[in-house]
Design an enzyme around this catalytic site. Structure first.
Site, PDB file in Angstrom:
ATOM      1  N   ASP A  28      24.525  43.187  22.460  1.00 37.71           N
ATOM      2  CA  ASP A  28      25.887  43.090  21.952  1.00 37.71           C
ATOM      3  C   ASP A  28      26.629  44.373  22.300  1.00 37.71           C
ATOM      4  OD1 ASP A  28      27.315  41.212  19.510  1.00 37.71           O
ATOM      5  OD2 ASP A  28      28.203  43.171  19.958  1.00 37.71           O
ATOM      6  N   ASN A  85      27.636  32.624  13.567  1.00 30.13           N
ATOM      7  CA  ASN A  85      28.931  32.579  12.889  1.00 30.13           C
ATOM      8  C   ASN A  85      29.703  31.350  13.370  1.00 30.13           C
ATOM      9  OD1 ASN A  85      28.479  35.030  11.529  1.00 30.13           O
ATOM     10  ND2 ASN A  85      29.124  36.201  13.331  1.00 30.13           N
ATOM     11  N   SER A  93      34.172  35.038  16.703  1.00 27.77           N
ATOM     12  CA  SER A  93      35.235  35.596  17.542  1.00 27.77           C
ATOM     13  C   SER A  93      35.142  35.131  18.993  1.00 27.77           C
ATOM     14  CB  SER A  93      35.221  37.127  17.482  1.00 27.77           C
ATOM     15  OG  SER A  93      34.000  37.631  17.963  1.00 27.77           O
ATOM     16  N   VAL A  94      33.993  34.630  19.421  1.00 24.88           N
ATOM     17  CA  VAL A  94      33.853  34.114  20.794  1.00 24.88           C
ATOM     18  C   VAL A  94      33.478  32.633  20.692  1.00 24.88           C
ATOM     19  CG1 VAL A  94      32.592  34.301  22.966  1.00 24.88           C
ATOM     20  CG2 VAL A  94      33.142  36.384  21.679  1.00 24.88           C
ATOM     21  N   HIS A  98      26.538  31.196  20.017  1.00 19.62           N
ATOM     22  CA  HIS A  98      25.594  32.291  20.262  1.00 19.62           C
ATOM     23  C   HIS A  98      24.885  32.618  18.960  1.00 19.62           C
ATOM     24  CE1 HIS A  98      29.592  33.812  19.313  1.00 19.62           C
ATOM     25  NE2 HIS A  98      28.995  34.808  18.659  1.00 19.62           N
ATOM     26  N   HIS A 100      23.100  35.738  16.991  1.00 20.82           N
ATOM     27  CA  HIS A 100      22.882  37.184  16.916  1.00 20.82           C
ATOM     28  C   HIS A 100      21.429  37.439  16.507  1.00 20.82           C
ATOM     29  CE1 HIS A 100      27.272  38.390  16.636  1.00 20.82           C
ATOM     30  NE2 HIS A 100      27.369  37.114  16.299  1.00 20.82           N
TER      31      HIS A 100
HETATM   32  P1  AMP Z   1      30.957  36.369  16.825  1.00 20.50           P
HETATM   33  O1  AMP Z   1      31.882  37.265  16.074  1.00 20.50           O
HETATM   34  O2  AMP Z   1      29.837  35.795  16.024  1.00 20.50           O
HETATM   35  O3  AMP Z   1      31.715  35.317  17.627  1.00 20.50           O
HETATM   36  O4  AMP Z   1      30.218  37.315  17.860  1.00 20.50           O
HETATM   37  C1  AMP Z   1      30.739  37.680  19.088  1.00 20.50           C
HETATM   38  C2  AMP Z   1      29.988  38.892  19.517  1.00 20.50           C
HETATM   39  O5  AMP Z   1      30.197  39.102  20.892  1.00 20.50           O
HETATM   40  C3  AMP Z   1      30.432  40.189  18.805  1.00 20.50           C
HETATM   41  O6  AMP Z   1      29.333  40.752  18.103  1.00 20.50           O
HETATM   42  C4  AMP Z   1      30.902  41.071  19.947  1.00 20.50           C
HETATM   43  O7  AMP Z   1      30.602  42.431  19.758  1.00 20.50           O
HETATM   44  C5  AMP Z   1      30.169  40.467  21.138  1.00 20.50           C
HETATM   45  N1  AMP Z   1      30.787  40.706  22.427  1.00 20.50           N
HETATM   46  C6  AMP Z   1      32.087  40.547  22.749  1.00 20.50           C
HETATM   47  N2  AMP Z   1      32.282  40.839  24.048  1.00 20.50           N
HETATM   48  C7  AMP Z   1      31.072  41.186  24.551  1.00 20.50           C
HETATM   49  C8  AMP Z   1      30.617  41.586  25.837  1.00 20.50           C
HETATM   50  N3  AMP Z   1      31.452  41.703  26.880  1.00 20.50           N
HETATM   51  N4  AMP Z   1      29.307  41.867  25.987  1.00 20.50           N
HETATM   52  C9  AMP Z   1      28.459  41.779  24.949  1.00 20.50           C
HETATM   53  N5  AMP Z   1      28.824  41.384  23.714  1.00 20.50           N
HETATM   54  C10 AMP Z   1      30.118  41.098  23.516  1.00 20.50           C
END
Ligand code: AMP
Length: 112
Positions: A28, A85, A93-94, A98, A100
């Protein structure tokens, strides 16, 4: 393409920890624990709420490889947390499913 599809395609750099034909795992970018990795199905499911019954084998594979990676990262003895999440209240947020993998310190409960 989603952000994580771009990482899988090597269009965006990441520290890749594991990859097979169905999943990819990488560190991450904003670690919330001493060990913080993400494991992602290469097939972009938006979030767990959108997963189909037909994707059950893929989701099982994701969890089993998460367990293997946690062991490889030295977390098997001390313990770790797997987190998915979902949606805005869940902290997603993505929009590409995924999991964690968090460890390397005692994690508090309940989460914030
Ligand atoms: P979520 O908030 O559960 O959607 O997690 C998204 C995760 O993606 C967060 O913990 C971010 O820090 C991580 N993230 C976003 N951009 C990148 C990236 N380019 N490389 C690695 N992790 C990322």
């Amino acid at each position: 393409m989603t952000l994580f599809e771009k990482i899988a395609a090597r269009e965006i750099p990441a520290e890749i920890l594991y990859e097979d034909e169905r999943v990819i795992a990488f560190k991450d970018i904003d670690p919330q624990a001493p060990v913080h990795a993400l494991i992602v199905p290469k097939q972009a499911i938006a979030r767990i709420a959108e997963a189909k019954d037909s994707e059950g084998e893929l989701l099982g594979h994701l969890l089993l490889r998460a367990k293997d990676l946690a062991r490889k990262m030295g977390l098997a003895e001390s313990g770790y947390r797997l987190v998915i999440n979902n949606g805005s209240d869940g902290g997603e947020s993505v929009p590409h499913l995924h999991c964690h993998i968090l460890g390397g310190r005692a994690l508090t409960w309940p989460p914030g």
